[in-house]
Design an enzyme around this catalytic site. Structure first.
Site, short mmCIF file in Angstrom:
data_model
loop_
_atom_site.label_atom_id
_atom_site.label_comp_id
_atom_site.label_asym_id
_atom_site.label_seq_id
_atom_site.Cartn_x
_atom_site.Cartn_y
_atom_site.Cartn_z
N SER A 38 -38.15 -3.78 -20.81
CA SER A 38 -39.03 -2.83 -21.50
C SER A 38 -40.01 -3.57 -22.41
O SER A 38 -40.72 -4.45 -21.94
CB SER A 38 -38.18 -1.80 -22.26
OG SER A 38 -38.91 -0.64 -22.51
N ASP A 63 -37.05 2.15 -16.26
CA ASP A 63 -36.84 1.21 -17.35
C ASP A 63 -35.51 0.47 -17.19
O ASP A 63 -34.46 1.07 -16.95
CB ASP A 63 -36.83 2.00 -18.68
CG ASP A 63 -36.89 1.11 -19.91
OD1 ASP A 63 -36.09 0.18 -20.01
OD2 ASP A 63 -37.73 1.39 -20.78
#
Length: 285
Positions: A44, A168
């Site tokens: 991320s 993610d």
């Protein structure tokens, strides 16, 4: 000190939205020691910071400090409530498109477009929707890899890349220590940014709820994984700054997060003595 860390040294950068500014201060403190990374892996926001680190290991801390002071929430999460509703009605699955996020990636990396252009081996960790397993992207175009690594479910759209549908990486590997070992690291320096006490109690928007809930869930992965990895290799887990309530969507505290994380990491690094495999510091610091 870190002189005894066996090489290759892997720097591991976790996710955490605006709290990723902590990693800049940590990198500034690490620059004062002889423990330069040999490989980098991130998830991320950690993959975005990590890509800059892999591009220019010596100058990354300075480059990131300038870049982070310019970041604003609207650059990543543009538009108001009505815009979010329209996006959700149209897409059924997310509140924001990722065009603005792609623009931020371009700001951070400049003309660099490919993993081949980086100075160090780098892995951007995402989650395969079909298998619920982590995927470490290490080659090809950087932008789709970083978009996938940061595609928070419900907030951003999933990314189709390499025949996979990706979200993610924080869903399964927010602090990707295992992935760094798989890339060949013989010791780890961990730059986490989701320590207890760092999240805001504000849950005023759907984005707040989704992101804070995700990060709270992500914490358990690092707490469980760090001691296991540390039984085989040294894991230097840098501490976070003093506990404070800051939303992962709030980019108004960048300067203080960088300053405080630098100070806490510097104190820790001056005292730590690495002597073989073990956990030096912890996710609960």
């Amino acid at each position: 000190m870190l002189e005894n860390l066996p090489r290759p040294i892997g720097y591991v950068l976790g996710g955490g939205g605006s709290l990723g500014a902590m990693q800049v201060g940590m990198l500034q403190a690490l620059a004062e020691h002889d423990a330069r990374p040999d490989l980098v892996v991130g998830t991320s926001v950690g993959s975005l910071n990590g890509a800059v680190l892999a591009l220019d290991p010596a100058g990354a801390a300075t480059r990131l400090s300038h870049l982070w002071t310019r970041v604003r929430k609207e650059q990543i999460f543009p538009g108001g409530w009505f815009s979010q509703v329209r996006n959700l009605q149209r897409s059924k699955t997310y509140l924001y498109g990722n065009t603005a996020l792609a623009g931020l990636i371009e700001d951070f990396l400049g003309p660099i477009r490919s993993f081949d252009d980086l100075a160090l081996p780098f892995g951007a960790v995402s989650t395969d929707v079909s298998t619920a397993l982590p995927v470490t992207i290490r080659e090809g175009d950087l932008e789709p890899a970083l978009l996938a690594s940061a595609a928070i479910p419900g907030i951003f759209p999933l990314v189709e890349h390499g025949g996979r549908r990706l979200y993610d990486g924080g869903v399964v590997a927010n602090v990707p220590m295992t992935q760094a070992v798989q890339m060949g690291a013989k010791s780890l320096v961990v730059l986490d940014c989701t320590f207890p006490g760092q999240l805001s109690e504000s849950l005023d928007t759907m984005t707040d709820i989704l992101l804070v809930t995700a990060i709270v869930r992500m914490r358990s992965q690092a707490a469980m994984e760090a001691p296991i990895i540390a039984s085989e290799v040294p894991v230097v887990y840098l501490p976070g700054p003093a506990a404070q309530l800051i939303s992962p969507l709030d980019f108004e505290h960048t300067a203080e997060l960088m300053e405080q994380s630098y100070a806490s990491a510097r104190r820790f690094l001056q005292q730590v003595e690495v002597d073989g495999p073990g956990l030096y510091g912890s996710p609960g610091s």
